[in-house]
Design a protein around this motif. Structure first.
Motif, PDB file in Angstrom:
ATOM      1  N   GLY A   1      58.749  46.479  46.201  1.00 38.72           N
ATOM      2  CA  GLY A   1      59.042  48.100  46.319  1.00 38.72           C
ATOM      3  C   GLY A   1      58.592  47.913  44.887  1.00 38.72           C
ATOM      4  O   GLY A   1      58.463  49.898  44.319  1.00 38.72           O
ATOM      5  N   LEU A   2      57.875  47.782  43.915  1.00 39.72           N
ATOM      6  CA  LEU A   2      57.003  47.811  42.862  1.00 39.72           C
ATOM      7  C   LEU A   2      55.672  48.047  43.122  1.00 39.72           C
ATOM      8  O   LEU A   2      55.462  48.593  41.982  1.00 39.72           O
ATOM      9  N   ILE A   3      55.427  47.819  44.299  1.00 36.76           N
ATOM     10  CA  ILE A   3      54.004  48.719  44.381  1.00 36.76           C
ATOM     11  C   ILE A   3      53.703  49.012  45.780  1.00 36.76           C
ATOM     12  O   ILE A   3      54.029  48.532  46.406  1.00 36.76           O
ATOM     13  N   ALA A   4      52.516  49.707  46.045  1.00 34.98           N
ATOM     14  CA  ALA A   4      52.528  50.435  47.213  1.00 34.98           C
ATOM     15  C   ALA A   4      51.469  49.857  47.948  1.00 34.98           C
ATOM     16  O   ALA A   4      50.931  48.853  47.787  1.00 34.98           O
ATOM     17  N   GLU A   5      51.533  49.826  49.347  1.00 43.54           N
ATOM     18  CA  GLU A   5      51.147  49.354  50.304  1.00 43.54           C
ATOM     19  C   GLU A   5      49.491  49.272  50.247  1.00 43.54           C
ATOM     20  O   GLU A   5      48.591  47.887  50.718  1.00 43.54           O
ATOM     21  N   LYS A   6      48.946  49.872  50.306  1.00 43.21           N
ATOM     22  CA  LYS A   6      47.866  50.096  49.460  1.00 43.21           C
ATOM     23  C   LYS A   6      47.304  49.522  48.318  1.00 43.21           C
ATOM     24  O   LYS A   6      45.600  49.783  48.391  1.00 43.21           O
ATOM     25  N   SER A   7      48.254  48.910  47.825  1.00 40.38           N
ATOM     26  CA  SER A   7      47.120  47.790  46.799  1.00 40.38           C
ATOM     27  C   SER A   7      46.096  46.442  47.305  1.00 40.38           C
ATOM     28  O   SER A   7      46.395  46.135  48.206  1.00 40.38           O
ATOM     29  N   ARG A   8      45.079  46.803  46.627  1.00 39.99           N
ATOM     30  CA  ARG A   8      44.175  45.516  46.326  1.00 39.99           C
ATOM     31  C   ARG A   8      43.970  44.675  45.972  1.00 39.99           C
ATOM     32  O   ARG A   8      43.984  44.481  44.340  1.00 39.99           O
ATOM     33  N   ILE A   9      43.135  43.226  46.294  1.00 36.26           N
ATOM     34  CA  ILE A   9      42.665  42.549  44.959  1.00 36.26           C
ATOM     35  C   ILE A   9      40.990  42.607  44.956  1.00 36.26           C
ATOM     36  O   ILE A   9      40.135  41.961  46.767  1.00 36.26           O
ATOM     37  N   VAL A  10      41.009  42.507  44.077  1.00 35.73           N
ATOM     38  CA  VAL A  10      39.023  43.147  44.289  1.00 35.73           C
ATOM     39  C   VAL A  10      38.339  41.640  43.289  1.00 35.73           C
ATOM     40  O   VAL A  10      38.753  41.956  41.956  1.00 35.73           O
ATOM     41  N   PHE A  11      37.621  40.949  43.815  1.00 32.18           N
ATOM     42  CA  PHE A  11      36.823  40.165  43.035  1.00 32.18           C
ATOM     43  C   PHE A  11      35.184  40.262  42.060  1.00 32.18           C
ATOM     44  O   PHE A  11      34.511  41.140  43.819  1.00 32.18           O
ATOM     45  N   VAL A  12      34.874  40.204  41.562  1.00 31.45           N
ATOM     46  CA  VAL A  12      33.540  40.575  41.263  1.00 31.45           C
ATOM     47  C   VAL A  12      32.496  39.409  41.203  1.00 31.45           C
ATOM     48  O   VAL A  12      32.936  39.043  40.571  1.00 31.45           O
ATOM     49  N   ASN A  13      31.791  39.454  41.529  1.00 23.78           N
ATOM     50  CA  ASN A  13      30.826  37.907  42.082  1.00 23.78           C
ATOM     51  C   ASN A  13      29.709  38.512  40.456  1.00 23.78           C
ATOM     52  O   ASN A  13      29.193  39.813  40.707  1.00 23.78           O
ATOM     53  N   ASP A  14      29.530  37.809  39.872  1.00 24.24           N
ATOM     54  CA  ASP A  14      28.765  38.368  38.599  1.00 24.24           C
ATOM     55  C   ASP A  14      27.604  37.261  38.885  1.00 24.24           C
ATOM     56  O   ASP A  14      27.120  36.555  38.253  1.00 24.24           O
ATOM     57  N   GLY A  15      27.016  37.092  39.503  1.00 23.70           N
ATOM     58  CA  GLY A  15      25.470  36.733  40.141  1.00 23.70           C
ATOM     59  C   GLY A  15      25.708  35.148  40.524  1.00 23.70           C
ATOM     60  O   GLY A  15      24.630  34.123  39.850  1.00 23.70           O
ATOM     61  N   SER A  16      26.878  34.618  40.346  1.00 21.99           N
ATOM     62  CA  SER A  16      27.399  33.270  41.069  1.00 21.99           C
ATOM     63  C   SER A  16      25.600  32.561  41.853  1.00 21.99           C
ATOM     64  O   SER A  16      25.421  33.317  42.545  1.00 21.99           O
TER      65      SER A  16
ATOM     66  N   PRO B   1      41.913  42.707  54.807  1.00 16.92           N
ATOM     67  CA  PRO B   1      42.014  43.342  53.509  1.00 16.92           C
ATOM     68  C   PRO B   1      41.996  44.347  52.858  1.00 16.92           C
ATOM     69  O   PRO B   1      41.495  44.851  51.979  1.00 16.92           O
ATOM     70  N   VAL B   2      43.415  43.294  52.682  1.00 19.41           N
ATOM     71  CA  VAL B   2      43.692  43.482  50.931  1.00 19.41           C
ATOM     72  C   VAL B   2      42.979  42.777  49.909  1.00 19.41           C
ATOM     73  O   VAL B   2      42.697  42.900  48.725  1.00 19.41           O
ATOM     74  N   PHE B   3      41.945  41.725  50.584  1.00 19.38           N
ATOM     75  CA  PHE B   3      40.913  41.374  49.572  1.00 19.38           C
ATOM     76  C   PHE B   3      39.426  42.211  49.897  1.00 19.38           C
ATOM     77  O   PHE B   3      39.044  42.402  50.044  1.00 19.38           O
ATOM     78  N   SER B   4      38.770  42.603  48.200  1.00 20.82           N
ATOM     79  CA  SER B   4      37.586  43.027  48.467  1.00 20.82           C
ATOM     80  C   SER B   4      36.994  43.041  47.377  1.00 20.82           C
ATOM     81  O   SER B   4      36.650  42.222  46.918  1.00 20.82           O
ATOM     82  N   GLY B   5      36.083  42.698  47.425  1.00 20.93           N
ATOM     83  CA  GLY B   5      34.495  42.563  46.910  1.00 20.93           C
ATOM     84  C   GLY B   5      33.401  43.346  46.399  1.00 20.93           C
ATOM     85  O   GLY B   5      33.147  43.758  47.383  1.00 20.93           O
ATOM     86  N   ILE B   6      33.419  42.850  44.896  1.00 17.24           N
ATOM     87  CA  ILE B   6      31.492  43.345  44.514  1.00 17.24           C
ATOM     88  C   ILE B   6      31.013  42.101  43.924  1.00 17.24           C
ATOM     89  O   ILE B   6      31.429  41.912  43.245  1.00 17.24           O
ATOM     90  N   ASN B   7      29.484  42.910  44.844  1.00 16.44           N
ATOM     91  CA  ASN B   7      28.428  41.518  44.001  1.00 16.44           C
ATOM     92  C   ASN B   7      27.517  42.421  43.671  1.00 16.44           C
ATOM     93  O   ASN B   7      26.613  43.035  43.645  1.00 16.44           O
TER      94      ASN B   7
END
Length: 321
Positions: free
Chosen positions: A36-51, A67-73
């Motif tokens: 109960g420390l964080i909400a169920e809508k919490s997420r992990i976002v990886f940012v791809n820096d032009g790999s 869907p807990v994992f998100s990505g920014i390219n």
């Protein structure tokens, strides 16, 4: 009701470590959700820096599986600080608090639990600080300590032994958004926000896999970037140096005249010595004065885009351009 936590992880050529990083972060996030420390809508976002490797393919696969994992390219490689800022600014309206960390598993994931607790205790910013450097070589320890001392001496005030492992509240992120610098040095900018903050100490581990993205040459470049982004003190030092050399030139003028009138010089020596010292001092003094204005203009007019997001895989499975 528990608040929403987002992890933001900048990634550049991290295919070797990314699956393990995702696994450990998912386990830690599930643990915090269950308690109960964080909400169920919490997420992990990886940012791809032009790999240039399979980093983005792995991020897409992780998002498709869970869907807990998100990505920014990002549209291209913009450097660690810009990639981190891109992640923070993209998710700041979705999260109540954001923890940023590197993908190499050197930062202790368990310390994030204490960070969240300090957030509930009223802290807007919680810094992850190394308690020791036992995993570093003697040379690495020496250069790291010298790095922080030199930064402070040059007017770039940072948290010693703190990299980019920190928690920031939504309010702190809103404050960060007000800083418009293009040449970023977040380790120096975040303390300027000024909201209530605290420190969590942790032991830094060795890199799980892959190669370090900060060899000595890049660390020196990073230090120069931090100093020139946060302080005009080097320009002031040039001005002081100019004054000192100019006063020395006055002393040399008196000395040269004395030598001349006592007949202890050869023809032309006095003129040469006075010219070298006086002109050199005046040039440095002039450069320092001009630099004072250029430095202030430089700090105010950097308005190029800091990053461009090409693709954002959000928590609903949608593909946002």
């Amino acid at each position: 009701m528990a608040d929403i936590l987002y992890y933001v992880i900048p990634c550049y050529n991290e295919e070797a470590v990314l699956p393990e990083t995702a696994k450990r972060l998912r386990e830690k996030m599930r643990e915090m959700m269950e308690t109960g420390l964080i909400a169920e809508k919490s997420r992990i976002v990886f940012v791809n820096d032009g790999s240039k490797d399979r980093t983005w393919e792995i991020i897409e696969s992780l998002h498709a599986q869970d869907p807990v994992f998100s990505g920014i390219n990002l549209s291209r490689n913009r450097g660690h600080q810009n990639a981190l800022l891109a992640g923070l600014m993209t998710v700041r309206e979705r999260a109540d608090m954001v923890i940023s960390m590197d993908a190499d598993l050197q930062d202790d994931i368990n310390a994030s639990v204490e960070m969240v607790k300090k957030y509930y205790g009223g802290c807007d910013i919680v810094y992850g600080v190394r308690s020791a450097r036992t995993t570093d070589t003697a040379f690495k320890r020496m250069t790291a300590q010298g790095f922080y001392r030199f930064m402070h001496m040059m007017g770039a005030h940072t948290i010693s032994d703190h990299a980019d492992y920190r928690l920031m509240s939504r309010r702190a992120l809103a404050g960060l958004a007000e800083f418009k610098e293009v040449n970023l040095f977040l380790r120096g900018i975040v303390p300027m926000i000024g909201y209530p903050s605290d420190i969590v100490y942790y032991e830094r581990a060795e890199r799980f896999a892959g190669e370090s993205k900060y060899p000595l040459g890049k660390m020196l470049s990073f230090a120069v970037e931090g100093i020139t982004s946060l302080s005009t003190k080097p320009i002031k030092l040039i001005t002081y140096l100019g004054f000192c050399i100019f006063f020395v030139s006055i002393a040399m003028l008196i000395y040269s005249l004395v030598r001349h009138f006592t007949g202890s010089t050869i023809v032309g020596w006095t003129t040469l010595m006075v010219s070298v010292w006086a002109i050199g001092g005046l040039i440095l003094l002039s450069l320092g004065i001009i630099g004072e204005y250029i430095g202030k203009i430089y700090l105010e007019t950097k308005e190029r885009p800091r990053f461009l997001v090409e693709q954002f895989l959000n928590e609903d499975g949608e593909n946002e351009p």
